[in-house]
Scaffold this active site. Sequence first.
Site, short mmCIF file in Angstrom:
data_model
loop_
_atom_site.label_atom_id
_atom_site.label_comp_id
_atom_site.label_asym_id
_atom_site.label_seq_id
_atom_site.Cartn_x
_atom_site.Cartn_y
_atom_site.Cartn_z
N LYS B 82 0.90 -1.09 -0.09
CA LYS B 82 0.09 -0.02 -0.21
C LYS B 82 1.00 1.18 -0.12
O LYS B 82 1.84 1.40 0.81
CB LYS B 82 -0.97 -0.09 1.34
CG LYS B 82 -1.85 1.05 1.28
CD LYS B 82 -2.87 0.94 2.47
CE LYS B 82 -3.99 1.91 2.61
NZ LYS B 82 -4.89 1.80 3.90
N SER B 162 -9.87 1.87 2.36
CA SER B 162 -8.83 2.38 1.63
C SER B 162 -7.75 1.91 1.09
O SER B 162 -7.14 2.10 0.12
CB SER B 162 -8.14 3.59 2.37
OG SER B 162 -7.30 2.84 3.69
N SER B 186 -10.24 -0.52 6.73
CA SER B 186 -9.73 -0.34 5.52
C SER B 186 -8.95 -1.37 5.03
O SER B 186 -8.40 -1.28 3.78
CB SER B 186 -8.49 1.05 5.41
OG SER B 186 -9.46 2.21 5.46
#
Lengths: 487, 497, 95
Positions: B82, B162, B186
């Site tokens: 990420k 996210s 997330s």
Amino acid sequence: MADTNGGLIQGKTGPWEMVIGLEVHAQVIGESKLFSGAATAFGAAPNSQVSLVDAAMPGMLPVLNGHSVAQAVKTGLALNAKINLTSVFERKNYFYPDLPQGYQISQYLQPIVGEGTIELDLPDGSTKEVGIERLHMEQDAGKSLHDQHPTMTYIDLNRSGITLMEIVSKPDMGSAEEAAAYIAKLRSILRYLGTCDGNMEEGSLRCDVNLSMRRPGAALGTRTETKNVNSIRFVKLAIEYEARRQVQVLEDGGKVVQETRLFDADKGVTRAMRSKEEAHDYRYFPDPDLLPLVLDPDWVEDIRRGLPELPDARKARLVDDFALSPYDAGVLVAERETADFYEAVAKGRDAKLAANWLTGEVFGALNRSGMALAEAPVDAKKLGGLIDLIADGTISGRIAKEVFEAMWESGKPAAAIVADQGLEQISDTGAIEAIVAQVIADSPGQAEQFKSGNEKILGWFVGQVMKASQGKANPGLVNRILRDKLS
Amino acid sequence: MAPAASELTDLTIAGARAALAKGEMSARELTEAQIAAVEAARPLNAFITETPEKALMMAEASDARRRAGEVRPLEGIPLAIKDLFCTEGVPTTAGSHILDGFTPPYESSVTAKLWESGAVMLGKTNLDEFAMGSSNMTSYFGAVESPWRRPGDDRPLVPGGSSGGSAAAVAARCAPGAIGTDTGGSIRQPAAFCGIVGMKPTYGRCSRWGVVAFASSLDQPGPLTRTVRDAAILLGAMAGHDPKDSTSVDTPVPDYEAALGGDARGLKIGIPREYRLDGTPPEIEALWRQGIEWLKHAGAEIRDISLPHTSYALPAYYIIAPAEASSNLARYDGVRYGLRVPGADLTEMYENTRGQGFGAEVKRRVLIGTYVLSAGYYDAYYNKARRVRSLILRDFTDAFEEVDAILTPTAPSEAFAVGEKMDDPIAMYLNDVFTVPASLAGLPGISVPAGLSASGLPLGLQLIGRAFDEETVLKVAGVLEEAAGFDAKPQFVAGGR
Amino acid sequence: MAVDRATVARIAKLARIRVPERDLDALAGELSNILSWIEQLSELDTEGVAPMTSVVAVELPRRADAVTDGGYPDKVIANAPEAVHGFFAVPKVIE
Ligand SMILES: [Mg+2]
Ligand SMILES: [Zn+2]
């Protein structure tokens, strides 16, 4: 403008009283910063003592320096203050280019140290207790250089993150002298403890002055805060100026605006800061990167037991042991090195004489040479040797001053200089009688005056005898023999 | 005969580990296949930065270590990261314009541990800007498309957020595993939307050092994988005490893989009645009931429990997270790194930089956070929310007196279409209604793909465990996984089906 | 709690985020919606409940006082939008 006098100001409309509180930011002595392992030394190249944490790079996190905590506790204990076993680091949020995180990690609702006291030594020999509101730990900001470029401000983050103790007094001071005594005393305590070097030129000790005026005994007026006043002399100047300014505003029918001001050392004035277009709203909240700081009461007690003798205790001891006046003792204990020097000299000797020599000749010579006591060519042992020669009558006080000069120049012990230069006092009655006889024989007119009742002429004779003996004659003997021979 | 590329990209971490050990392929071959898949999946926009050269270098180093007889736990396993983790020498964006041009001179603790374990970095995955979102539509680098489509419906769907780029990348076979961060769901919510496993460990289990902060008291790194076993493997490599993070807990990291296997006999599973919400689609209710049956069947004892303050979790979260974020994001000021938009003076420079550097959702949250912390509102909002947080933690503590794990749905809906719910922030926030309570309490949670909706999209079930008891969570997740037998693949699979 | 244009402008200033005049009303509406949704917390009695201070039940660690970091000014300013002579540079500040 009105005159200031001992804190009371005589205005056009009557007297005004100053109410002063001080916030002192003291840089903690330590190797590394409050929340990072970067160095704290003064004067390094720009941004060379900066970690990624200090520069607030994304994802960087604070880790608390345990030594900083111990230093704050030590200082709190020395200020007779309450140590809070649980304290909380909070974020004080505001934008400034030398504040990389966009917040300062500080303590707000729960500081590590609560209320305490400090005793001021005033010039008239009296003392006054001033309350301490709190002491908290916080990070220092970086340094902004506004004068290096016409359109840019330069930022150096070397100072960013250094541990500060913010020590807040109660508004207990009523004059510039008291404020000066407060800073001097606080500085002295910090230096005894070794928690702050107290160096105001390098910014290790910085002072904000909160000041308001009121009619004697009336309710508190509106205060201003004058920031970063960086010497004791400037603190006095800033207070005197700001007090007069506020009186003038009040007497002209105006209102003092609660604001932050800056002291302009070049002009000796305070002025409102220009960058204050909005009211501050710091949005304090507990720093979620840190947990509450919990202290073990035994650990605090260990620190208490390890505290050194502090200025007040030492002063009391000097008064007791050496029969010094509280004022003299106060002067001697202000710096630990001075008190150590003094005690070494005074032990087993005339304590008053030792105090006079230290505060007179030694301080004078240090001032002239710009040296620190530790570098003085005349150390405690040598000064003691000199005083011994005075005490046993080997030299007179007057000769001793010459010997001291020579010691300062050469670093030699007093006895060696006295022997080399043949400065021993003449205490041989026969030798002095001969000189006296000669002087009287040379000055029959003056001898006649004495006999006809002019006592004052005796001093002139003493001078002549001392001159003839190159200052070495014992003054007591000279006096006695002169009286004998002249009458 | 060497395996086909699609066979390589279909391997799980455990499968790849075995194949590498047997010498059926090299780390370089596996990495090349994954690099090709990453390229093929570009239409999904799952990656912000691809690092193929770095990946090949790391793979070759891995092969060399293996030849030298030195094999580490993740030896030769390609991973997607990420883009919230700072990676040394590789641009890190947090999905934001404001970090323009920022290349960290440091490596996050978690990624450093992965590389030390022998893993290979494929690239940095897309995310909601500063991890603020549940759709991946707030990224400055554009929305991520889920590899899933409703059969017979061409509208692109969101992967959730996210960590949407990480979830999409793993589902689309760009990587066998990825890491993400979970603040209020997330990792778990995008895992559910993308039909994969996603785990948020206990707060304090994985270091936050070097992870761009959103909400410091909630953020926690975790793995996204296609199997529970892979989650256990990856978590084992990420977890551990880090003296650089004061909230990292110094407690031993167990062998998570060893916790897997067996049934659920002797375990008590709690079913919180407050998670039955009006308006939850019946198929999600049905899947939850199905999950209960599976666990019962595997020998677990099912208990109805109450978590009475559940409905207050989401509003409390939307005070605490924005408040912390408003302060965490103050460092993006155009002075030391990232975007600078000039202005007439310093204040204008700040306002222009932050006005243009942050997207709408980030600005919204920074403003909310600023407001709730401001003078006069602090007690009514921020302190109130912290009190509610205490109550929510107490709910869980009480429940865990009675049960060993809690079973709930992961999200209240299936994946929605790109562009949906964008005009109503609160509707978007409701995505996290089932994941936020465990986040506030700091507890470990996992989402396991458990079935398909009527329209053919994956749905997940969530398990929540006691603090630092990831083992039980993984064990029960393994039981669910086996019972569910979820083997559906998304419509888009990089490198063919 | 409804926030008005002026409040939005004030908090935007505090947060140093430029919000164009024309966006103030819309933003005030959005923030008001979110805040009134958050307000449901007020119905919950939290009398006597202490605010949560830490998520993990551990003590705040303290490190030893040693120089272990810094000494890399080039790294510190490497990403700076503007740096001069080793300093970060910003538009001139008037105090
Ligand atoms: Mg102050
Ligand atoms: Zn301060």
